[in-house]
Design an enzyme around this catalytic site. Structure first.
Site, PDB file in Angstrom:
ATOM      1  N   GLY A 116      -4.465 -45.402 -36.503  1.00 56.25           N
ATOM      2  CA  GLY A 116      -4.105 -44.053 -36.904  1.00 56.25           C
ATOM      3  C   GLY A 116      -5.315 -43.147 -36.751  1.00 56.25           C
ATOM      4  O   GLY A 116      -6.457 -43.607 -36.685  1.00 56.25           O
ATOM      5  N   CYS A 117      -5.083 -41.848 -36.699  1.00 52.45           N
ATOM      6  CA  CYS A 117      -6.197 -40.909 -36.503  1.00 52.45           C
ATOM      7  C   CYS A 117      -7.103 -40.864 -37.727  1.00 52.45           C
ATOM      8  O   CYS A 117      -8.326 -41.081 -37.613  1.00 52.45           O
ATOM      9  CB  CYS A 117      -5.664 -39.527 -36.159  1.00 52.45           C
ATOM     10  SG  CYS A 117      -4.402 -38.895 -37.294  1.00 52.45           S
ATOM     11  N   TYR A 118      -6.550 -40.614 -38.899  1.00 51.37           N
ATOM     12  CA  TYR A 118      -7.380 -40.505 -40.102  1.00 51.37           C
ATOM     13  C   TYR A 118      -8.168 -41.778 -40.429  1.00 51.37           C
ATOM     14  O   TYR A 118      -9.340 -41.700 -40.812  1.00 51.37           O
ATOM     15  CB  TYR A 118      -6.516 -40.147 -41.314  1.00 51.37           C
ATOM     16  CG  TYR A 118      -5.944 -38.760 -41.328  1.00 51.37           C
ATOM     17  CD1 TYR A 118      -6.762 -37.635 -41.406  1.00 51.37           C
ATOM     18  CD2 TYR A 118      -4.563 -38.558 -41.305  1.00 51.37           C
ATOM     19  CE1 TYR A 118      -6.222 -36.353 -41.447  1.00 51.37           C
ATOM     20  CE2 TYR A 118      -4.015 -37.287 -41.348  1.00 51.37           C
ATOM     21  CZ  TYR A 118      -4.846 -36.187 -41.418  1.00 51.37           C
ATOM     22  OH  TYR A 118      -4.314 -34.931 -41.465  1.00 51.37           O
TER      23      TYR A 118
END
Length: 316
Positions: A116-118
């Site tokens: 995921g990005c975060y």
């Protein structure tokens, strides 16, 4: 060099389009495409998934699980950009910089879960500190983060671009639940879920993550410079991930979430106040680059035995 056949299942979405853009024009890959009218045709998807050397899934979780079930060819390898398989046994986590050996694990894996990005900002800043003992795994950790609105997918992009006066800062996940929490806890090596508070800004892409630490609460009461030294040593020599020089400043223009847009770079900053015994760990990167499609192409390069930088922009 053998040409690898790549099928992007869900290529019409934001991440899929950017992956395709990064792969178009490469002589070492052949892109397999599905006709627009057959995107929901299970038989056609099954055919393309099984014809591919690598299938890249840019789908909602349930559709990604279905896509994997359609693969019968034991030679087809998979990169899943959804959150369906990120903490599933048998899947390599696709953050090559996570450990010194993770890129090798990705290169050898049949199934790779794109991060995921975060979570990448949290993992990159926290995991080395946990592994060296400066930050106990049981420490209560907070992650604050700001992303461009492209991270919300096509509907959010349309809403922001149509709005006359979009909100400049929109916090969300205020129920303190988020689908990224399991991978954050697992790969940052924490005993508990972090308290995660994300927000969307009125800009298309880019990302900042912030991990504040009360150093007085940690064993040995380390200085912020000690945290910096651990992170600088860990990422020394990495291709895409770097650590900014340690400095005491009130503000710096390079903490613009958009600074690495359209690249696969991430940069970590460590700020601290020794008198207050506090530190702030910051990561800046592109939510669509290192946070999504750039990471997928980096993982694909590793799986195909290509140079890690192939098709990826290095400079900001």
């Amino acid at each position: 060099m053998t040409t690898a056949r790549i099928f992007i299942d869900g290529e019409a979405g934001t991440t899929g389009l950017q992956i395709r853009e990064r792969l178009e024009g490469r002589s070492d890959v052949e892109l397999l495409s599905i006709a627009p009218e057959k995107r929901k045709d299970a038989a056609e998807r099954r055919r393309l998934l099984n014809d591919a050397d690598v299938a890249i899934l840019c789908l909602p979780d349930e559709a990604a699980i279905e896509a994997v079930s359609l693969i019968e060819n034991p030679q087809t390898r998979v990169i899943d950009a959804s959150s369906a398989h990120r903490v599933k046994e048998g899947w390599a986590y696709g953050f090559p910089e996570m450990t010194r050996t993770q890129s090798s694990a990705i290169a050898e894996a049949r199934f790779v879960a794109n991060p995921g990005c975060y979570p990448q900002g949290l993992i990159a800043t926290v995991r080395p500190l946990v592994e060296t003992g400066l930050l106990p795994a049981g420490t209560p950790v907070t992650l604050n983060a700001l992303s461009g609105y492209s991270g919300g997918g096509r509907k959010m992009i349309e809403d922001y671009e149509a709005a006359e006066d979009p909100a400049p800062f929109m916090p969300y996940a205020l129920t303190l639940k988020h689908k990224h929490l399991p991978e954050m806890r697992a790969y940052a090596k924490l005993d508990h879920d972090p308290l995660f508070q994300p927000a969307v800004g009125a800009f298309a892409q880019g990302m900042l993550t912030f991990v504040p630490l009360q150093l007085w609460s940690l064993p040995g009461r380390p200085k912020a410079k000690q945290l910096f030294d651990v992170l600088a040593d860990r990422y020394d020599g990495e291709t895409f991930l770097s650590v900014a020089p340690y400095e005491t400043v009130d503000r710096i223009p390079t903490l613009d979430p958009r600074i690495f847009n359209d690249t696969n770079r991430m940069r970590i900053h460590v700020f601290g106040n020794d008198d207050r015994e506090q530190a702030l760990l910051v990561a800046v990167y592109d939510n669509l680059g290192k946070g999504a499609s750039g990471a997928a192409v980096q993982n694909l390069n590793l799986m195909l035995g290509r140079d890690e930088t192939t098709g990826l922009v290095m400079a900001a």
